[in-house]
Design a protein around this motif. Structure first.
Motif, short mmCIF file in Angstrom:
data_model
loop_
_atom_site.label_atom_id
_atom_site.label_comp_id
_atom_site.label_asym_id
_atom_site.label_seq_id
_atom_site.Cartn_x
_atom_site.Cartn_y
_atom_site.Cartn_z
N ALA A 53 6.80 18.65 -14.33
CA ALA A 53 6.68 18.75 -15.51
C ALA A 53 6.03 20.19 -15.85
O ALA A 53 6.25 21.46 -16.29
CB ALA A 53 5.96 18.09 -16.81
N GLN A 54 4.71 20.64 -15.05
CA GLN A 54 4.25 21.88 -14.95
C GLN A 54 5.51 22.78 -14.52
O GLN A 54 5.66 23.83 -15.56
CB GLN A 54 3.45 21.64 -13.95
N LEU A 55 6.15 23.04 -13.75
CA LEU A 55 7.43 24.04 -13.41
C LEU A 55 8.23 24.12 -14.62
O LEU A 55 7.92 25.40 -14.47
CB LEU A 55 8.05 22.82 -12.36
N VAL A 56 8.59 23.58 -15.12
CA VAL A 56 9.75 23.02 -15.77
C VAL A 56 8.97 24.45 -16.96
O VAL A 56 9.40 25.36 -17.70
CB VAL A 56 9.75 22.02 -16.49
N GLU A 57 7.49 23.49 -17.00
CA GLU A 57 7.06 24.52 -18.83
C GLU A 57 6.89 26.14 -18.37
O GLU A 57 7.21 26.73 -18.80
CB GLU A 57 5.31 23.56 -19.29
N GLN A 58 6.78 25.98 -16.40
CA GLN A 58 6.28 27.48 -16.47
C GLN A 58 7.37 28.23 -16.47
O GLN A 58 7.75 30.10 -16.50
CB GLN A 58 5.35 27.77 -14.85
N LEU A 115 0.63 -1.59 0.36
CA LEU A 115 -0.23 0.04 -0.19
C LEU A 115 1.06 0.76 0.00
O LEU A 115 0.71 1.81 -1.22
CB LEU A 115 -1.20 0.14 1.21
N ALA A 116 2.31 1.53 0.51
CA ALA A 116 2.78 2.03 0.79
C ALA A 116 3.60 2.35 -0.48
O ALA A 116 3.59 4.01 -0.86
CB ALA A 116 3.68 2.04 1.68
N ASN A 117 4.00 1.91 -0.91
CA ASN A 117 4.59 1.79 -2.08
C ASN A 117 3.86 2.15 -3.54
O ASN A 117 3.84 2.64 -4.37
CB ASN A 117 4.93 -0.16 -3.52
N ARG A 118 2.30 2.20 -3.43
CA ARG A 118 1.19 2.21 -4.42
C ARG A 118 1.25 3.59 -4.09
O ARG A 118 0.85 5.06 -4.80
CB ARG A 118 -0.01 1.50 -4.16
N ARG A 119 0.90 4.59 -2.55
CA ARG A 119 1.13 5.44 -2.17
C ARG A 119 2.13 5.95 -3.20
O ARG A 119 2.25 7.45 -3.53
CB ARG A 119 0.59 6.05 -0.90
N LEU A 120 3.27 6.13 -3.03
CA LEU A 120 4.96 5.96 -2.62
C LEU A 120 4.44 6.16 -4.85
O LEU A 120 5.10 7.46 -4.82
CB LEU A 120 5.80 5.49 -3.08
N GLU A 121 4.21 5.57 -5.59
CA GLU A 121 4.35 5.60 -6.75
C GLU A 121 3.42 6.96 -7.02
O GLU A 121 3.26 7.56 -8.15
CB GLU A 121 3.93 4.03 -7.58
N ALA A 122 1.98 6.75 -6.69
CA ALA A 122 1.40 8.02 -7.02
C ALA A 122 1.90 9.01 -6.71
O ALA A 122 1.54 10.09 -7.65
CB ALA A 122 0.03 8.15 -5.97
N THR A 123 2.40 9.25 -5.16
CA THR A 123 3.20 10.98 -5.14
C THR A 123 3.82 11.22 -6.05
O THR A 123 4.30 12.19 -6.50
CB THR A 123 3.52 10.42 -4.07
N LEU A 124 4.70 9.79 -6.55
CA LEU A 124 5.96 10.26 -7.41
C LEU A 124 5.08 10.46 -9.06
O LEU A 124 5.59 11.69 -9.66
CB LEU A 124 7.38 8.97 -7.76
N ALA A 125 4.31 10.05 -9.44
CA ALA A 125 3.56 10.04 -10.93
C ALA A 125 3.18 11.98 -10.57
O ALA A 125 3.15 12.67 -11.40
CB ALA A 125 2.50 9.09 -10.74
N GLU A 126 2.34 12.24 -9.06
CA GLU A 126 1.88 13.85 -9.02
C GLU A 126 3.35 14.76 -8.93
O GLU A 126 3.45 15.44 -9.47
CB GLU A 126 1.52 13.65 -7.74
N ASN A 127 4.72 14.05 -8.48
CA ASN A 127 5.33 15.08 -8.43
C ASN A 127 5.90 15.47 -9.82
O ASN A 127 6.75 15.98 -10.57
CB ASN A 127 6.87 14.67 -7.84
#
Length: 442
Positions: free
Chosen positions: A215-220, A198-210
């Motif tokens: 990418a958004q910050l790089v574009e900005q 479960l922690a790995n899934r949350r970490l993967e989701a967090t990494l995907a969000e990060n």
């Protein structure tokens, strides 16, 4: 004993092992019943008719499979049916013990081998006192088979039977305790693996969000960089090329209006020099290089040359003064002061209709002040640059000047009244001036 439990997070190798282990515990008792029943019937040692032996063995095998399924079924039942479920479990447990005793005593003592399976079949089904009573009963059945299960027991057999019950019961309790402890540890391990998954899934989701945020910050940042470069280049063009070209136009217009060949030649010479300056500044702007004068001279000397050249081309009387002890500033600060003086003088020539302009560069302990004052017509009433204003009004040149000054850590101010002239002031922070040994320090 049940080996079943949550297995969603266990490794594939563990999952295969648990599947084999469950299959072993499930099918071993029926297999033992089949082997012993066949052996007893084939050898003719059954104490009852073969069909009776087969029938009792079949019923026992079915009840054994029901006992195997009871823990999982009980876990799925609603709480309001817990009482009934316990009664069914008790009936299944007692039925298994009774059928095992019947097989050992009435058919053949070899069925005592099947009775051993009761030690890992009954604990998951029964609870509390009934559980341990069933284990003692199973030990009694096994021990009776070990004595040969005589149809007419004698007094001499009783002590041996009791000793065997004690030995078998002790072994059963020890094995059950060890097995339950191992099962609890396995359950905790599986729970830990599930939490880790479960922690790995949350970490993967967090990494995907990060990653999305990055990418958004790089574009900005890219867009901000593009906008900043556009503003820089626009400011450079306005401060250098546009002003130089405006000077060229002014000198050519003056040359057209002049009747003296000497004056015409003089204006033509100035126009040519301004055009060369525009070309040079254009090349320097493309490479983001500062003003050429600042590369070969200190700021006061560069501003003095700027004032002299401007005065010769504009025909306006101009004076330049330096107050305080000049010292080197940062490159951005010196460029901002130089460009501010350039912009202010250009505005005097284009708009002020002044007869005299004074440029002052003042060095204090922690600031450098640039003042450009003229005696022209001033700003008209209602102009966005009010007395002491540092707002965002004005033309592109003034906005560019203010942005450049702010980027270097300073600020610009304009003071003006109708027919009373205009003063452009720029204040830039500067490193503290080192005092001599005999001077007082703050």
């Amino acid at each position: 004993m049940s080996t079943r439990g949550p297995a969603a997070a266990i490794l594939p190798s563990d999952r295969r092992f648990r599947a084999r282990q469950e299959a072993f515990y499930r099918w071993l008792p029926p297999a033992m019943l089949v082997v012993v029943t066949c052996g007893v019937i084939v050898t003719g040692q059954s104490r009852v008719a073969p069909m009776v032996a087969v029938g009792v063995s079949t019923v026992t095998a079915l009840l054994d499979q029901l006992a195997w399924a009871r823990p999982a079924r009980r876990a799925r039942m609603a709480s309001r049916r817990v009482g009934l479920s316990h009664l069914i479990d008790l009936a299944v447990g007692l039925g298994l013990v009774g059928l095992a005793a019947s097989l050992v005593h009435a058919v053949h003592p070899l069925f005592g081998f099947f009775a051993w399976s009761l030690f890992f079949r009954l604990p998951p089904v029964l609870h509390g006192a009934s559980r341990w009573a069933a284990i003692v009963a199973a030990a009694a059945v096994i021990s009776w088979g070990q004595t040969g299960a005589p149809t007419t027991p004698t007094v001499d057999i009783l002590p041996i039977w009791l000793v065997l019950i004690l030995l078998n019961g002790t072994v059963a309790v020890v094995v059950i305790r060890f097995a339950e402890t191992s099962e609890r540890q396995e359950g905790r391990r599986i729970d830990s693996l599930e939490q880790l998954e479960l922690a790995n899934r949350r970490l993967e989701a967090t990494l995907a969000e990060n990653a999305g945020l990055q990418a958004q910050l790089v574009e900005q940042a890219r867009e901000a960089g593009v906008q900043a470069e556009r503003e820089r280049f626009a400011g450079e063009v306005h401060d250098t090329i546009a002003q130089a070209l405006a000077g060229v136009v002014t000198q050519l217009e003056a040359m057209e209006q002049s009747s003296s060949p000497a004056d015409r030649q003089h204006h033509l010479h100035l126009a040519r020099e301004l055009a060369r300056t525009a070309l040079s500044e254009a090349r320097r702007s493309l490479h983001a290089i500062g003003p050429e004068h600042l590369e070969t001279a200190r700021l006061p000397d560069a501003v003095r040359d700027l004032v002299g050249t401007w005065g010769a081309g504009s025909g306006v009387e101009v004076a330049f003064d330096v107050a305080g002890e000049p010292r080197t500033l940062g490159a951005d600060a010196e460029v901002a002061l130089y460009r501010s003086a350039q912009e202010a003088l250009t505005n005097v020539e284009k708009h002020a209709r002044a007869s005299r302009t004074v440029v002052t560069l003042t060095y204090t302990d922690d600031e450098v002040l640039l003042d450009v004052r003229d005696d022209g017509r001033g700003l008209p009433p209602g102009h966005r640059f009010r007395q002491g204003s540092t707002g965002t009004g004005g033309g592109f040149g003034l906005r560019s000047m203010r942005q450049r000054v702010a980027a270097a850590g300073g600020f610009a101010r304009i003071e003006s009244e109708p027919r009373a002239g205009t003063t452009v002031s720029v204040v830039m922070p500067a490193p503290m001036r080192l005092r001599g040994a005999g001077e007082e320090t703050a």
